[in-house]
Design a protein around this motif. Structure first.
Motif, PDB file in Angstrom:
ATOM      1  N   PRO A   1       0.840  -1.208   0.000  1.00 42.55           N
ATOM      2  CA  PRO A   1       0.000   0.000   0.000  1.00 42.55           C
ATOM      3  C   PRO A   1       0.867   1.247   0.000  1.00 42.55           C
ATOM      4  O   PRO A   1       1.944   1.266   0.610  1.00 42.55           O
ATOM      5  CB  PRO A   1      -0.802  -0.121   1.297  1.00 42.55           C
ATOM      6  CG  PRO A   1       0.026  -1.011   2.172  1.00 42.55           C
ATOM      7  CD  PRO A   1       0.724  -1.966   1.252  1.00 42.55           C
ATOM      8  N   VAL A   2       0.415   2.264  -0.687  1.00 40.10           N
ATOM      9  CA  VAL A   2       1.174   3.506  -0.822  1.00 40.10           C
ATOM     10  C   VAL A   2       0.533   4.568   0.064  1.00 40.10           C
ATOM     11  O   VAL A   2      -0.594   5.006  -0.184  1.00 40.10           O
ATOM     12  CB  VAL A   2       1.205   3.986  -2.289  1.00 40.10           C
ATOM     13  CG1 VAL A   2       1.992   5.284  -2.405  1.00 40.10           C
ATOM     14  CG2 VAL A   2       1.806   2.910  -3.190  1.00 40.10           C
ATOM     15  N   VAL A   3       1.248   4.979   1.095  1.00 39.62           N
ATOM     16  CA  VAL A   3       0.746   6.001   2.019  1.00 39.62           C
ATOM     17  C   VAL A   3       1.412   7.331   1.713  1.00 39.62           C
ATOM     18  O   VAL A   3       2.640   7.444   1.737  1.00 39.62           O
ATOM     19  CB  VAL A   3       1.003   5.596   3.487  1.00 39.62           C
ATOM     20  CG1 VAL A   3       0.625   6.736   4.431  1.00 39.62           C
ATOM     21  CG2 VAL A   3       0.220   4.339   3.829  1.00 39.62           C
ATOM     22  N   ASP A   4       0.601   8.314   1.418  1.00 38.95           N
ATOM     23  CA  ASP A   4       1.110   9.657   1.121  1.00 38.95           C
ATOM     24  C   ASP A   4       1.412  10.426   2.398  1.00 38.95           C
ATOM     25  O   ASP A   4       2.490  10.986   2.569  1.00 38.95           O
ATOM     26  CB  ASP A   4       0.071  10.426   0.300  1.00 38.95           C
ATOM     27  CG  ASP A   4       0.393  11.904   0.162  1.00 38.95           C
ATOM     28  OD1 ASP A   4       1.214  12.240  -0.711  1.00 38.95           O
ATOM     29  OD2 ASP A   4      -0.155  12.710   0.939  1.00 38.95           O
ATOM     30  N   SER A   5       0.460  10.458   3.319  1.00 30.38           N
ATOM     31  CA  SER A   5       0.582  11.278   4.525  1.00 30.38           C
ATOM     32  C   SER A   5      -0.391  10.776   5.571  1.00 30.38           C
ATOM     33  O   SER A   5      -1.365  10.076   5.256  1.00 30.38           O
ATOM     34  CB  SER A   5       0.302  12.751   4.200  1.00 30.38           C
ATOM     35  OG  SER A   5      -0.931  12.887   3.499  1.00 30.38           O
ATOM     36  N   VAL A   6      -0.127  11.129   6.829  1.00 30.68           N
ATOM     37  CA  VAL A   6      -0.962  10.711   7.952  1.00 30.68           C
ATOM     38  C   VAL A   6      -1.304  11.942   8.790  1.00 30.68           C
ATOM     39  O   VAL A   6      -0.412  12.700   9.190  1.00 30.68           O
ATOM     40  CB  VAL A   6      -0.245   9.673   8.833  1.00 30.68           C
ATOM     41  CG1 VAL A   6      -1.179   9.205   9.954  1.00 30.68           C
ATOM     42  CG2 VAL A   6       0.234   8.481   8.006  1.00 30.68           C
ATOM     43  N   PHE A   7      -2.601  12.136   9.064  1.00 31.45           N
ATOM     44  CA  PHE A   7      -3.084  13.249   9.873  1.00 31.45           C
ATOM     45  C   PHE A   7      -3.787  12.701  11.104  1.00 31.45           C
ATOM     46  O   PHE A   7      -4.466  11.680  11.028  1.00 31.45           O
ATOM     47  CB  PHE A   7      -4.080  14.106   9.089  1.00 31.45           C
ATOM     48  CG  PHE A   7      -3.491  14.864   7.934  1.00 31.45           C
ATOM     49  CD1 PHE A   7      -3.140  16.201   8.075  1.00 31.45           C
ATOM     50  CD2 PHE A   7      -3.295  14.249   6.704  1.00 31.45           C
ATOM     51  CE1 PHE A   7      -2.606  16.912   7.011  1.00 31.45           C
ATOM     52  CE2 PHE A   7      -2.755  14.949   5.636  1.00 31.45           C
ATOM     53  CZ  PHE A   7      -2.400  16.283   5.791  1.00 31.45           C
ATOM     54  N   PRO A   8      -3.672  13.380  12.245  1.00 26.79           N
ATOM     55  CA  PRO A   8      -4.509  12.998  13.394  1.00 26.79           C
ATOM     56  C   PRO A   8      -5.981  13.149  13.026  1.00 26.79           C
ATOM     57  O   PRO A   8      -6.345  13.978  12.178  1.00 26.79           O
ATOM     58  CB  PRO A   8      -4.109  14.008  14.477  1.00 26.79           C
ATOM     59  CG  PRO A   8      -2.817  14.596  14.026  1.00 26.79           C
ATOM     60  CD  PRO A   8      -2.818  14.536  12.534  1.00 26.79           C
ATOM     61  N   LEU A   9      -6.823  12.363  13.670  1.00 27.18           N
ATOM     62  CA  LEU A   9      -8.255  12.421  13.382  1.00 27.18           C
ATOM     63  C   LEU A   9      -8.798  13.838  13.493  1.00 27.18           C
ATOM     64  O   LEU A   9      -9.607  14.273  12.667  1.00 27.18           O
ATOM     65  CB  LEU A   9      -9.007  11.488  14.348  1.00 27.18           C
ATOM     66  CG  LEU A   9     -10.522  11.387  14.160  1.00 27.18           C
ATOM     67  CD1 LEU A   9     -10.864  10.815  12.791  1.00 27.18           C
ATOM     68  CD2 LEU A   9     -11.132  10.521  15.271  1.00 27.18           C
ATOM     69  N   ALA A  10      -8.330  14.589  14.487  1.00 27.55           N
ATOM     70  CA  ALA A  10      -8.822  15.950  14.697  1.00 27.55           C
ATOM     71  C   ALA A  10      -8.508  16.879  13.532  1.00 27.55           C
ATOM     72  O   ALA A  10      -9.128  17.935  13.390  1.00 27.55           O
ATOM     73  CB  ALA A  10      -8.244  16.528  15.987  1.00 27.55           C
TER      74      ALA A  10
END
Length: 326
Positions: A294-303
């Motif tokens: 899987p290719v993940v670009d970016s991760v943000f907190p749920l908030a």
């Protein structure tokens, strides 16, 4: 629990972290402590009001795919128990600390994957498999054109096409071309500066490609049809560019072409379950081995779901934008 909800439809800032009731487990449900949720184009449409306040089976909250740990099971669940790590597709409710999922839409997470990468699999890879391989019937000796090759579904489709031995052409912003080649594309066409139909014609010696997977719609329809080889299949999975276009009926008729459309969000449960089952049976072991990633670009907190939406709307991502839900 905490979840992203909105009082009104509109721009990204309508998304707010709020306290909402925990979902209630139904007989076929898994209750999941959510660790990751994928962001999809359908989420943007939902935020803008395209679906109203519809409940697509699991929740009126946003979010179509999750990954996390099972904390409770319904009395008709088979094959899962509390403590299992699962990923899968939900009919809403992914943007939350706890989500429920029909166990027939869930898949075990391979031990080699963390929750964030697992959460980047279900929606895009199931969609890519359904469009390109189940409907498009792509085979090893054939050539496929994948539009939006840097997107989540695009990056998934390219990897699956390479895995079956097909030749892969893809369109993408020229600035993203190197990454798209890393996914396995043999030819990357800069759609901003080159007519992809002319590029396909040159690359195939005028023959065309056997399968096209398209997300754009109206502006691409005529060129897509003219880019297909005789007997070719066009599978439409999105309408980002519009829904009304001119169809060259002569090419459709004399080229023995097929045009198909597919969408997952609003399909009946049994249809979605069959999609997940087909994908799981064919590809889950490949993820466990690391053959497909899987290719993940970016991760943000749920908030910060609003920021995740803004990144997708700006077309900045390569692969999946993810929310860390716990």
């Amino acid at each position: 629990m905490k979840a992203i909800d909105m009082k009104d439809f509109g721009e990204a800032d309508v998304l707010q972290l709020q306290d909402v009731a925990d979902p209630v487990v139904r007989p076929h449900d898994l209750l999941v402590r959510n660790r990751a949720a994928g962001v999809n184009r359908a989420d943007l449409n939902q935020r803008r009001g395209a679906y109203g306040r519809a409940d697509f089976g699991d929740s009126t909250l946003m979010g179509l795919e999750i990954a996390g740990e099972v904390i409770a099971v319904g009395d008709q669940v088979q094959g899962y128990r509390p403590g299992d790590r699962v990923m899968g597709i939900v009919g809403g409710g992914g943007y939350a600390e706890i989500a429920r999922i029909d166990y027939r839409m869930a898949m075990p997470i391979p031990s080699s994957l963390d929750d964030i990468h697992a959460g980047a699999i279900p929606e895009v890879f199931v969609t890519a498999h359904e469009a390109m391989l189940h409907l498009g019937r792509l085979e090893a000796h054939e050539t496929v054109l994948v539009h939006a090759g840097a997107s989540g579904v695009g990056s998934a489709a390219i990897q699956l096409a390479r895995a079956v031995g097909a030749t892969v052409h893809a369109t993408a912003d020229g600035a993203k071309a190197a990454r798209v080649r890393e996914f396995g594309a043999d030819l990357v066409i800069d759609y901003k500066n080159e007519d992809y139909a002319e590029a396909v014609k040159r690359a195939t010696g005028g023959r065309g490609v056997d399968v096209i997977v398209d997300f754009v719609g109206a502006p691409y329809l005529e060129r897509n049809v003219r880019s297909l080889a005789d007997g070719g299949r066009l599978v439409q999975v999105g309408l980002m560019g519009g829904k009304s276009a001119t169809l060259p009926m002569d090419r459709l008729l004399f080229g023995h072409l097929q045009i198909m459309g597919t969408v997952m969000k609003s399909r009946p449960p049994e249809v979605k379950q069959a999609m997940v089952r087909r994908f799981r049976e064919r590809w889950l072991d490949a993820f466990a081995r690391g053959d497909i990633k899987p290719v993940v670009d970016s991760v943000f907190p749920l908030a910060r779901a609003a920021d995740a939406h803004r990144r997708m709307e700006a077309n900045q991502n390569i692969g999946k934008i993810m929310l860390n839900a716990g």
